[in-house]
Design an enzyme around this catalytic site. Sequence first.
Site, short mmCIF file in Angstrom:
data_model
loop_
_atom_site.label_atom_id
_atom_site.label_comp_id
_atom_site.label_asym_id
_atom_site.label_seq_id
_atom_site.Cartn_x
_atom_site.Cartn_y
_atom_site.Cartn_z
N GLU A 32 -48.60 1.50 -30.23
CA GLU A 32 -47.50 2.17 -30.85
C GLU A 32 -47.89 2.64 -32.26
O GLU A 32 -48.28 1.98 -33.02
CB GLU A 32 -46.33 1.27 -30.86
CG GLU A 32 -44.96 1.81 -31.71
CD GLU A 32 -44.51 3.07 -31.23
OE1 GLU A 32 -43.86 3.22 -30.19
OE2 GLU A 32 -44.61 4.09 -32.05
N GLY A 35 -45.49 4.46 -34.38
CA GLY A 35 -44.24 4.40 -35.11
C GLY A 35 -43.66 3.22 -35.15
O GLY A 35 -44.32 1.98 -34.91
N PHE A 56 -41.56 -0.10 -33.80
CA PHE A 56 -41.21 -0.68 -32.51
C PHE A 56 -39.98 -0.09 -32.22
O PHE A 56 -38.79 -0.32 -33.04
CB PHE A 56 -41.70 -1.95 -32.53
CG PHE A 56 -42.94 -2.43 -32.09
CD1 PHE A 56 -44.12 -1.90 -32.76
CD2 PHE A 56 -43.36 -2.87 -30.77
CE1 PHE A 56 -45.64 -2.15 -32.66
CE2 PHE A 56 -44.62 -3.10 -30.44
CZ PHE A 56 -45.68 -2.72 -31.12
N GLY A 57 -39.51 -0.14 -30.86
CA GLY A 57 -38.18 0.00 -30.45
C GLY A 57 -38.29 1.50 -30.02
O GLY A 57 -36.98 1.76 -29.37
N THR A 75 -37.77 5.75 -29.88
CA THR A 75 -36.62 6.76 -30.42
C THR A 75 -35.11 6.16 -30.35
O THR A 75 -34.40 6.41 -31.28
CB THR A 75 -36.70 7.93 -29.38
OG1 THR A 75 -38.00 8.52 -29.51
CG2 THR A 75 -35.64 9.17 -29.97
N CYS A 76 -34.75 5.50 -29.46
CA CYS A 76 -33.30 5.18 -29.23
C CYS A 76 -33.10 4.32 -30.27
O CYS A 76 -32.04 4.57 -31.05
CB CYS A 76 -33.12 4.21 -27.94
SG CYS A 76 -31.57 3.77 -27.86
N HIS A 93 -0.60 1.39 -16.69
CA HIS A 93 0.07 2.36 -17.37
C HIS A 93 0.60 1.97 -18.50
O HIS A 93 0.85 0.67 -18.72
CB HIS A 93 1.32 2.60 -16.23
CG HIS A 93 2.18 3.57 -17.04
ND1 HIS A 93 1.79 5.00 -16.85
CD2 HIS A 93 3.31 3.67 -17.77
CE1 HIS A 93 2.87 5.58 -17.42
NE2 HIS A 93 4.06 4.89 -17.92
C1 LIG Z 1 -30.74 12.13 -32.05
C2 LIG Z 1 -30.96 11.43 -30.75
C3 LIG Z 1 -29.78 11.05 -30.11
C4 LIG Z 1 -29.82 10.66 -28.86
N1 LIG Z 1 -28.82 9.82 -28.38
C5 LIG Z 1 -28.76 9.31 -26.97
C6 LIG Z 1 -27.62 8.89 -26.60
O1 LIG Z 1 -26.51 8.75 -27.20
N2 LIG Z 1 -27.57 8.26 -25.41
C7 LIG Z 1 -29.03 8.34 -24.68
O2 LIG Z 1 -28.87 7.82 -23.47
N3 LIG Z 1 -30.22 8.81 -25.15
C8 LIG Z 1 -29.90 9.38 -26.56
N4 LIG Z 1 -31.09 10.01 -26.96
C9 LIG Z 1 -32.31 9.91 -26.15
C10 LIG Z 1 -33.16 8.60 -26.07
O3 LIG Z 1 -33.29 8.18 -27.48
C11 LIG Z 1 -34.36 8.69 -25.26
O4 LIG Z 1 -34.01 9.09 -23.78
C12 LIG Z 1 -34.97 7.21 -25.39
O5 LIG Z 1 -35.25 6.77 -26.08
C13 LIG Z 1 -36.26 7.65 -24.41
O6 LIG Z 1 -37.13 6.38 -24.26
P1 LIG Z 1 -38.77 6.40 -24.08
O7 LIG Z 1 -38.87 5.05 -24.09
O8 LIG Z 1 -39.12 7.21 -22.71
O9 LIG Z 1 -39.36 6.94 -25.24
P2 LIG Z 1 -39.38 6.75 -26.88
O10 LIG Z 1 -38.23 5.83 -27.17
O11 LIG Z 1 -39.28 8.01 -27.52
O12 LIG Z 1 -40.88 5.81 -26.95
C14 LIG Z 1 -42.00 6.39 -27.19
C15 LIG Z 1 -42.78 5.78 -28.35
O13 LIG Z 1 -44.14 6.29 -28.18
C16 LIG Z 1 -44.51 6.23 -29.32
N5 LIG Z 1 -45.71 7.02 -29.27
C17 LIG Z 1 -45.71 8.49 -28.87
N6 LIG Z 1 -46.96 9.12 -28.53
C18 LIG Z 1 -47.79 8.04 -29.18
C19 LIG Z 1 -49.32 7.90 -29.32
N7 LIG Z 1 -50.00 9.01 -29.00
N8 LIG Z 1 -49.65 6.52 -29.92
C20 LIG Z 1 -48.90 5.77 -29.97
N9 LIG Z 1 -47.52 5.81 -29.94
C21 LIG Z 1 -47.00 6.97 -29.36
C22 LIG Z 1 -43.40 6.82 -30.18
O14 LIG Z 1 -43.47 6.49 -31.56
C23 LIG Z 1 -42.35 6.09 -29.61
O15 LIG Z 1 -41.92 4.92 -30.39
C24 LIG Z 1 -31.05 10.57 -28.13
C25 LIG Z 1 -32.27 11.22 -28.62
C26 LIG Z 1 -32.25 11.68 -30.21
C27 LIG Z 1 -33.43 12.13 -30.62
#
Ligand SMILES: Cc1cc2nc3c(=O)[nH]c(=O)nc-3n(C[C@H](O)[C@H](O)[C@H](O)COP(=O)(O)OP(=O)(O)OC[C@H]3O[C@@H](n4cnc5c(N)ncnc54)[C@H](O)[C@@H]3O)c2cc1C
Length: 454
Positions: free
Chosen positions: A32, A34, A36-37, A39-40, A438
Amino acid sequence: MQSFDLIVIGSGSGLTVSSEAADRGLSVAAVEHGPFGGTCLNRGCIPSKMLIHSADVMETIRRAELFGITAQVSAADWDFIVKRVVDTIDPDAQAIEETNRQHPNVTVFKDSGRFVEHKVLEVGNERIAAETIVIAAGTRPRIPDIDGLTEVPFMTSDQALRLPRQPRRLVIVGGGYIAAELAHFFGALGTEVTIVHRGPRLLRLEDDDVSARFTEVYQQRFTMLLNSIVRRAHRKGEEIVLEVASDGQKRTLTADALLLAVGRVPNTDLLDVAKTGVAVDERGFIKVDKYLETDVPGVWALGDIVGRYLLKHSANLEAAHVAHNVFNGESRMPVDYHAMPHAVFASPQVASVGLTERQAREQGLLYAASTYSYYDTAYGSSIEDRDGFVKAVAHRETRAILGCHVIGSEASILIQEVANAMRMRLATDAITQSIYVHPALPEVVQRAFESLSF
Ligand SMILES: Cc1cc2nc3c(=O)[nH]c(=O)nc-3n(C[C@H](O)[C@H](O)[C@H](O)COP(=O)(O)OP(=O)(O)OC[C@H]3O[C@@H](n4cnc5c(N)ncnc54)[C@H](O)[C@@H]3O)c2cc1C
């Protein structure tokens, strides 16, 4: 080169798989770059909804006079609003990282990973390998090709959720849910918001009636340039100047801040997935089978990077399947995406599950559709929701629920019962024959389904 039983790239939804493997006694590399945890937690769902709640409170106060309450806002404390978010999220992210570091079977690599050969990653200065790899590296904001963009300070949602100062005039480029939610947040707190969107309507993937109503409401709230494209950006002192081609005319916009919210791109390019033989589709998302295994046996992918639904609950569903399928070769489970709901936490809220009316028509289904206004129900009128409605879509012969689309107060909550009924493959009876409290708001959902004529 270090070898592990499992490498997981990305600490968002990928964590489900890494902790399952580590708890089973396997050696796991968690990669990782960035916090941990993912985008969400750090840049998505959680911070945006926390900020939006402040906007909702502001809106409630502004509407108070509709209910005979005289209220005035003396200040909105920007620093407090942002700090509340940061102080909640950052310790969570740190705690997740710490938990991983302390697990005896997990090795944390806090750096960018990149495939260099078959099942081998370079992470910082190290090389790591594993027979089983899970790619859960998500997406990043797409940066549009705008002449002069590099000369102006622009932001994406990554920065917008923790801005040190509130912009006075903000231009948001985009018309999807992130643009809609952030326009509500900044706008409700007093920023002058202008939305520039290339299409004729916001939230174009929603049901046509919902998207049209949402656009109308936003046209009353914000300055909106539809059918418009930003051609050029430049800086004039502290200001950002944008030249926009708008419905065939040239417009010039001046702002203090520019937010680009024009979609997301998968991180497959930065990961160089081709080096391990993983195939991507024409948009760069990883191709997987119904079990979420890629073309390369032992390499799995899940979440946003597979591009099915860019939603956290979809990523969680997929992560649970990968965690099962990696360890249960004999009884793999295909992912069942049926009845995947979503919500837009703007004002008005929007939520939806299943087929839009247009999709039902285009698929040649025999369908019935009907809408019911919030205001025609007791609760809808008591809360003065004059814009909200629910649209029900069902199969004319089987009465199976095909879809439901909600715009209005608490849409994100109202959709859930329909999502549950659809997920269980129930027919409209599940809603029309249920007994509703209701005069609670869900009555509007029941009325929409009752008003279907088969
Ligand atoms: C502003 C915003 C609001 C949102 N609101 C909602 C909502 O209300 N409800 C909803 O269901 N979804 C929402 N989402 C979407 C949701 O955040 C994502 O669908 C979800 O987080 C995806 O999870 P993931 O595990 O696939 O990826 P991510 O959570 O993005 O995890 C990927 C991780 O991989 C890491 N990474 C990437 N490339 C590399 C690399 N080369 N080397 C090391 N680490 C790397 C990143 O740093 C990141 O931590 C929102 C998104 C945004 C941007």
